[in-house]
Every structure is written in structure tokens, then in C-alpha cells.
Design a protein around this motif. Structure first.
Motif, mmCIF file in Angstrom:
data_model
loop_
_atom_site.group_PDB
_atom_site.id
_atom_site.type_symbol
_atom_site.label_atom_id
_atom_site.label_comp_id
_atom_site.label_asym_id
_atom_site.label_seq_id
_atom_site.Cartn_x
_atom_site.Cartn_y
_atom_site.Cartn_z
ATOM 1 N N ARG A 33 90.823 92.267 -24.252
ATOM 2 C CA ARG A 33 91.121 91.319 -23.114
ATOM 3 C C ARG A 33 90.481 91.626 -21.744
ATOM 4 N N HIS A 34 90.694 92.948 -21.351
ATOM 5 C CA HIS A 34 90.058 93.492 -20.089
ATOM 6 C C HIS A 34 88.589 93.223 -20.291
ATOM 7 N N LYS A 35 88.129 93.531 -21.110
ATOM 8 C CA LYS A 35 86.369 93.316 -21.017
ATOM 9 C C LYS A 35 86.066 91.907 -21.271
ATOM 10 N N LEU A 36 86.958 91.028 -21.712
ATOM 11 C CA LEU A 36 86.603 89.626 -21.871
ATOM 12 C C LEU A 36 87.146 88.837 -20.594
ATOM 13 N N ASN A 37 87.886 89.271 -19.956
ATOM 14 C CA ASN A 37 88.352 88.905 -18.354
ATOM 15 C C ASN A 37 87.169 89.135 -17.517
ATOM 16 N N ILE A 38 86.635 90.126 -17.630
ATOM 17 C CA ILE A 38 85.450 90.196 -16.617
ATOM 18 C C ILE A 38 84.213 89.432 -16.878
ATOM 19 N N ILE A 39 83.966 89.262 -18.271
ATOM 20 C CA ILE A 39 82.955 88.501 -18.360
ATOM 21 C C ILE A 39 83.205 86.949 -18.566
ATOM 22 N N THR A 70 101.157 80.116 -35.130
ATOM 23 C CA THR A 70 101.726 79.146 -34.031
ATOM 24 C C THR A 70 100.988 79.457 -32.645
ATOM 25 N N LEU A 71 100.974 80.490 -32.335
ATOM 26 C CA LEU A 71 99.960 80.705 -31.011
ATOM 27 C C LEU A 71 98.421 80.404 -31.313
ATOM 28 N N LEU A 72 97.931 80.655 -32.296
ATOM 29 C CA LEU A 72 96.474 80.510 -32.513
ATOM 30 C C LEU A 72 96.491 78.834 -32.464
ATOM 31 N N MET A 73 97.279 78.144 -32.754
ATOM 32 C CA MET A 73 97.197 76.530 -32.592
ATOM 33 C C MET A 73 97.155 76.140 -31.355
ATOM 34 N N ALA A 74 97.961 76.854 -30.316
ATOM 35 C CA ALA A 74 97.865 76.476 -29.057
ATOM 36 C C ALA A 74 96.726 77.041 -28.136
ATOM 37 N N CYS A 75 95.718 77.538 -28.749
ATOM 38 C CA CYS A 75 94.333 78.055 -28.220
ATOM 39 C C CYS A 75 93.391 77.070 -28.669
ATOM 40 N N ASP A 76 92.164 77.450 -27.702
ATOM 41 C CA ASP A 76 91.162 76.456 -27.884
ATOM 42 C C ASP A 76 90.000 77.106 -28.845
ATOM 43 N N ALA A 77 90.193 78.395 -28.993
ATOM 44 C CA ALA A 77 89.235 79.128 -29.960
ATOM 45 C C ALA A 77 89.797 80.519 -30.353
ATOM 46 N N LEU A 78 89.300 80.916 -31.451
ATOM 47 C CA LEU A 78 89.322 82.098 -32.129
ATOM 48 C C LEU A 78 88.411 82.993 -31.905
ATOM 49 N N ILE A 79 88.645 84.522 -31.445
ATOM 50 C CA ILE A 79 87.649 85.447 -31.357
ATOM 51 C C ILE A 79 87.973 86.441 -32.397
ATOM 52 N N LEU A 80 87.304 86.985 -33.373
ATOM 53 C CA LEU A 80 87.413 87.830 -34.426
ATOM 54 C C LEU A 80 86.676 89.174 -34.138
ATOM 55 N N ASP A 81 87.600 89.932 -34.216
ATOM 56 C CA ASP A 81 87.071 91.485 -33.971
ATOM 57 C C ASP A 81 86.167 92.204 -35.062
ATOM 58 N N ASP A 82 85.510 93.402 -34.725
ATOM 59 C CA ASP A 82 84.994 93.736 -35.962
ATOM 60 C C ASP A 82 85.908 94.208 -37.047
ATOM 61 N N GLY A 83 85.573 94.111 -38.222
ATOM 62 C CA GLY A 83 86.486 94.608 -39.523
ATOM 63 C C GLY A 83 87.208 93.359 -39.900
ATOM 64 N N TRP A 84 87.091 92.168 -39.332
ATOM 65 C CA TRP A 84 88.172 90.984 -39.763
ATOM 66 C C TRP A 84 87.859 90.548 -41.115
ATOM 67 N N MET A 85 86.724 90.615 -41.745
ATOM 68 C CA MET A 85 86.579 90.241 -42.955
ATOM 69 C C MET A 85 87.068 91.106 -44.163
ATOM 70 N N ILE A 107 83.257 88.769 -32.134
ATOM 71 C CA ILE A 107 83.464 89.549 -30.793
ATOM 72 C C ILE A 107 82.205 89.899 -30.164
ATOM 73 N N GLY A 108 81.091 90.259 -31.089
ATOM 74 C CA GLY A 108 79.714 90.308 -30.493
ATOM 75 C C GLY A 108 79.090 88.907 -29.843
ATOM 76 N N GLN A 109 79.378 87.838 -30.248
ATOM 77 C CA GLN A 109 79.393 86.700 -29.640
ATOM 78 C C GLN A 109 79.928 86.434 -28.427
ATOM 79 N N ALA A 110 81.183 86.982 -28.227
ATOM 80 C CA ALA A 110 81.974 86.540 -27.087
ATOM 81 C C ALA A 110 81.358 87.506 -25.918
ATOM 82 N N LYS A 111 81.321 88.519 -26.263
ATOM 83 C CA LYS A 111 80.565 89.258 -25.225
ATOM 84 C C LYS A 111 79.338 88.765 -24.459
#
Length: 117
Positions: A33-39, A70-85, A107-111
Motif C-alpha cells: 500500500r505504501h509503495k502504491l500510494n507513492i506511485i 464484499t470489500l472487493l465488490m466495493a472496489c474498482d480493481a483487483l491487484i494480485l500479489d506474487d504467488g496468487w496462483m 503487482i508487477g503491472q500495478a507498479k
């Protein structure tokens, strides 16, 4: 402002106990979250621990996933971390996001993204 949901594995982590896994996953969420908030200062980064506190030891897996979805449904997008599969929970979240036409980003695309979600 755009809300994005960050999904990281919890049960599939290498830590020895469930509590240690949850604490490590929470630290990963805070770090990302900290890294994404900077970018992406226009993103509000949400994650499972916003609705499933680490100290809640009575929460079942089904209850936790229900809260997360429920929280995801209130969001616009999903960011998947490494190891999600390899994570059952992340796969559920990805499925829900896909079924509801949420943007899905690794996560790589998000950065690298410099545009809004």
C-alpha cells in the motif's frame, strides 16, 4: 480517487503458524500500500485486513472470504500479489473480479501503471 483491492496469499505463506502467516501477510499489505500510494496517490488501497482483523481468531475461512469478497465488490480493481496462483483465496477473489468485470492487475503491472485504474 479509485479504490483498489490488494490480494496477497495468507494461508499459503511459509510462516509456521496461522497467526504468523496473518501477521506476515498484513505486513506485506502495508508495504505494498505504501509503495502504491507513492506511485498512484489517487488510489485508495484496500486489503483483507481492513475487514478481517489479525487479532480475530474466531473468524472462519468462509466468513473471512465473505468479508473479503464484499470489500472487493466495493472496489474498482483487483491487484494480485506474487504467488496468487497458488492461493485458494486469491483465486476466489480473481474469479469474482473477473465475473464482475473488475480490472485485474498483477503487482508487477500495478507498479508500472501511471494511468488511473
Amino acid at each position: 480517487m479509485r479504490k483498489v483491492y490488494f490480494a496477497t496469499p495468507v494461508n499459503g505463506r511459509k510462516e509456521l503458524t496461522k497467526q504468523m502467516k496473518k501477521e506476515a501477510a498484513l505486513q506485506r499489505c502495508i508495504e505494498v500500500r505504501h509503495k502504491l500510494n507513492i506511485i498512484h496517490p489517487d488510489w485508495i488501497v484496500m486489503f483483507s485486513f481492513n475487514v478481517c482483523p489479525v487479532e480475530d481468531t474466531q473468524l472462519t475461512e468462509a466468513e473471512a472470504m465473505g468479508r473479503c469478497v464484499t470489500l472487493l465488490m466495493a472496489c474498482d480493481a483487483l491487484i494480485l500479489d506474487d504467488g496468487w496462483m497458488e492461493s485458494a483465496g486469491c483465486n476466489v477473489e480473481r474469479s469474482v473480479a473477473a465475473n464482475y468485470n473488475k480490472r485485474i492487475i498483477t503487482i508487477g503491472q500495478a507498479k508500472l501503471l501511471q494511468t488511473k485504474v
